[in-house]
Write a protein that holds these residues in place. Structure first.
Motif, PDB file in Angstrom:
ATOM      1  N   ASP A 164       0.715  -1.244  -0.076  1.00  0.00           N
ATOM      2  CA  ASP A 164      -0.063   0.030  -0.029  1.00  0.00           C
ATOM      3  C   ASP A 164       0.933   1.381   0.030  1.00  0.00           C
ATOM      4  N   SER A 165       2.096   1.186   0.296  1.00  0.00           N
ATOM      5  CA  SER A 165       3.010   2.265   0.336  1.00  0.00           C
ATOM      6  C   SER A 165       4.390   1.858  -0.077  1.00  0.00           C
ATOM      7  N   LEU A 166       5.281   2.860  -0.433  1.00  0.00           N
ATOM      8  CA  LEU A 166       6.632   2.729  -0.783  1.00  0.00           C
ATOM      9  C   LEU A 166       7.496   1.916   0.396  1.00  0.00           C
ATOM     10  N   GLU A 167       7.264   2.193   1.679  1.00  0.00           N
ATOM     11  CA  GLU A 167       7.761   1.483   2.673  1.00  0.00           C
ATOM     12  C   GLU A 167       7.215   0.029   2.653  1.00  0.00           C
ATOM     13  N   ALA A 168       6.091  -0.355   2.581  1.00  0.00           N
ATOM     14  CA  ALA A 168       5.441  -1.549   2.388  1.00  0.00           C
ATOM     15  C   ALA A 168       6.048  -2.430   1.298  1.00  0.00           C
ATOM     16  N   ILE A 169       6.279  -1.889   0.235  1.00  0.00           N
ATOM     17  CA  ILE A 169       6.842  -2.753  -0.975  1.00  0.00           C
ATOM     18  C   ILE A 169       8.157  -2.655  -0.965  1.00  0.00           C
TER      19      ILE A 169
ATOM     20  N   ARG B 136      13.952   6.498  -7.345  1.00  0.00           N
ATOM     21  CA  ARG B 136      13.255   5.680  -6.545  1.00  0.00           C
ATOM     22  C   ARG B 136      13.604   4.076  -6.857  1.00  0.00           C
ATOM     23  N   ASP B 137      13.685   3.930  -8.173  1.00  0.00           N
ATOM     24  CA  ASP B 137      13.980   2.457  -8.470  1.00  0.00           C
ATOM     25  C   ASP B 137      15.610   2.380  -8.396  1.00  0.00           C
ATOM     26  N   ALA B 138      16.239   3.111  -8.226  1.00  0.00           N
ATOM     27  CA  ALA B 138      17.621   2.998  -8.024  1.00  0.00           C
ATOM     28  C   ALA B 138      17.672   2.682  -6.184  1.00  0.00           C
ATOM     29  N   LEU B 139      16.722   3.405  -5.670  1.00  0.00           N
ATOM     30  CA  LEU B 139      16.800   3.251  -4.212  1.00  0.00           C
ATOM     31  C   LEU B 139      16.408   1.863  -3.798  1.00  0.00           C
ATOM     32  N   LEU B 140      15.335   1.263  -4.498  1.00  0.00           N
ATOM     33  CA  LEU B 140      15.287  -0.110  -4.392  1.00  0.00           C
ATOM     34  C   LEU B 140      16.236  -1.118  -4.649  1.00  0.00           C
TER      35      LEU B 140
ATOM     36  N   HIS C 152      12.306  -7.406   7.839  1.00  0.00           N
ATOM     37  CA  HIS C 152      12.569  -6.044   7.520  1.00  0.00           C
ATOM     38  C   HIS C 152      11.552  -5.170   8.015  1.00  0.00           C
ATOM     39  N   ARG C 153      11.963  -4.022   8.594  1.00  0.00           N
ATOM     40  CA  ARG C 153      10.981  -2.892   8.763  1.00  0.00           C
ATOM     41  C   ARG C 153      11.549  -1.382   8.102  1.00  0.00           C
ATOM     42  N   VAL C 154      10.662  -0.938   6.994  1.00  0.00           N
ATOM     43  CA  VAL C 154      11.218   0.135   6.290  1.00  0.00           C
ATOM     44  C   VAL C 154      10.357   1.304   6.944  1.00  0.00           C
ATOM     45  N   GLU C 155      11.036   2.086   7.622  1.00  0.00           N
ATOM     46  CA  GLU C 155      10.519   3.155   8.623  1.00  0.00           C
ATOM     47  C   GLU C 155      10.169   4.315   7.448  1.00  0.00           C
ATOM     48  N   SER C 156      10.839   4.850   6.626  1.00  0.00           N
ATOM     49  CA  SER C 156      10.688   5.836   5.574  1.00  0.00           C
ATOM     50  C   SER C 156      11.267   5.585   4.420  1.00  0.00           C
ATOM     51  N   VAL C 157      10.624   6.083   3.174  1.00  0.00           N
ATOM     52  CA  VAL C 157      11.018   6.197   2.041  1.00  0.00           C
ATOM     53  C   VAL C 157      10.765   7.350   1.392  1.00  0.00           C
ATOM     54  N   GLU C 158      11.418   8.387   1.148  1.00  0.00           N
ATOM     55  CA  GLU C 158      10.990   9.731   0.956  1.00  0.00           C
ATOM     56  C   GLU C 158      12.066  10.419   0.003  1.00  0.00           C
ATOM     57  N   ARG C 159      11.427  11.427  -0.774  1.00  0.00           N
ATOM     58  CA  ARG C 159      12.300  12.013  -1.749  1.00  0.00           C
ATOM     59  C   ARG C 159      12.693  13.436  -0.671  1.00  0.00           C
ATOM     60  N   VAL C 160      14.201  13.572  -0.990  1.00  0.00           N
ATOM     61  CA  VAL C 160      14.716  14.826  -0.080  1.00  0.00           C
ATOM     62  C   VAL C 160      15.723  15.503  -1.061  1.00  0.00           C
ATOM     63  N   GLU C 161      16.048  16.610  -0.275  1.00  0.00           N
ATOM     64  CA  GLU C 161      17.174  17.343  -1.278  1.00  0.00           C
ATOM     65  C   GLU C 161      18.481  16.974  -0.776  1.00  0.00           C
TER      66      GLU C 161
ATOM     67  N   GLU D  43      16.950  13.647  -4.206  1.00  0.00           N
ATOM     68  CA  GLU D  43      17.355  12.298  -4.229  1.00  0.00           C
ATOM     69  C   GLU D  43      16.352  11.507  -3.358  1.00  0.00           C
ATOM     70  N   TRP D  44      16.348  10.064  -3.299  1.00  0.00           N
ATOM     71  CA  TRP D  44      15.430   9.403  -2.418  1.00  0.00           C
ATOM     72  C   TRP D  44      16.163   8.871  -1.385  1.00  0.00           C
ATOM     73  N   HIS D  45      15.494   8.718  -0.190  1.00  0.00           N
ATOM     74  CA  HIS D  45      16.303   8.350   0.972  1.00  0.00           C
ATOM     75  C   HIS D  45      15.487   7.071   1.793  1.00  0.00           C
ATOM     76  N   LEU D  46      15.959   6.071   2.203  1.00  0.00           N
ATOM     77  CA  LEU D  46      15.473   5.042   3.015  1.00  0.00           C
ATOM     78  C   LEU D  46      16.024   4.894   4.337  1.00  0.00           C
ATOM     79  N   GLU D  47      15.229   4.659   5.448  1.00  0.00           N
ATOM     80  CA  GLU D  47      15.706   4.544   6.781  1.00  0.00           C
ATOM     81  C   GLU D  47      14.784   3.143   7.240  1.00  0.00           C
ATOM     82  N   ALA D  48      15.778   1.997   7.352  1.00  0.00           N
ATOM     83  CA  ALA D  48      15.112   0.724   7.689  1.00  0.00           C
ATOM     84  C   ALA D  48      15.855   0.019   8.785  1.00  0.00           C
ATOM     85  N   SER D  49      15.349  -1.243   9.335  1.00  0.00           N
ATOM     86  CA  SER D  49      16.052  -2.076  10.080  1.00  0.00           C
ATOM     87  C   SER D  49      15.611  -3.320   9.719  1.00  0.00           C
ATOM     88  N   ALA D  50      16.484  -4.177  10.240  1.00  0.00           N
ATOM     89  CA  ALA D  50      16.188  -5.817   9.897  1.00  0.00           C
ATOM     90  C   ALA D  50      16.962  -6.640  11.097  1.00  0.00           C
TER      91      ALA D  50
END
Length: 143
Positions: A19-24, A57-61, A82-91, A98-105
């Motif tokens: 349902d979201s970028l974090e979920a996918i 975004r695809d490069a981030l994945l 895996h827990r992806v807390e955030s996927v967002e477009r930032v400066e 650029e796109w940035h991801l914060e996650a844990s595993a």
């Protein structure tokens, strides 16, 4: 579980929805873990955090999955749960987007499991798109 493993010639693919970028992103990462190991113990391994950035975004994945494979090799642990807390477009620092991801595993020691080596993530046939309000991804891994 929002992913499905699919045979792909000599490789293996993960098809996922969310349902979201974090979920996918999390679903594809869980698919990578499932492609590596049929049965994952639930009572071993400690959580660790990671962050990844990329210009698209695809490069981030791709970079996220590549980082999980790298961490598996360096830490000698299979990243799971895996827990992806955030996927967002930032400066970025230079002002470009650029796109940035914060996650844990959770890292399960490779000695505790019977794992198949997934060598690399590929751009071959990679898809990440929003369809009818949800996200769909397809990623091929070299085994």
């Amino acid at each position: 579980m929002n992913f499905e493993l699919r045979d792909h010639t000599a490789d293996i693919a993960v098809s996922a929805t969310g349902d979201s970028l974090e979920a996918i992103f999390g679903a594809v990462a869980d698919g990578l873990a499932a492609a590596s190991c049929g049965e994952i113990p639930g009572d071993t391994g400690e959580r660790f955090s990671l962050a990844v950035s990329a210009e698209r975004r695809d490069a981030l994945l791709f970079d996220y999955l590549d980082e999980l494979i790298y961490l598996r090799d360096v830490r000698v642990e299979l990243p799971v749960d895996h827990r992806v807390e955030s996927v967002e477009r930032v400066e970025s620092a230079d002002g470009s987007p650029e796109w940035h991801l914060e996650a844990s595993a959770r890292g399960v020691p490779l000695a505790a499991i019977d794992a198949r080596e997934v060598k690399a993530v590929t751009y071959s046939e990679m898809q990440l798109e929003r369809i009818d309000g949800s996200w769909e991804a397809y990623v091929v891994f070299d085994v």
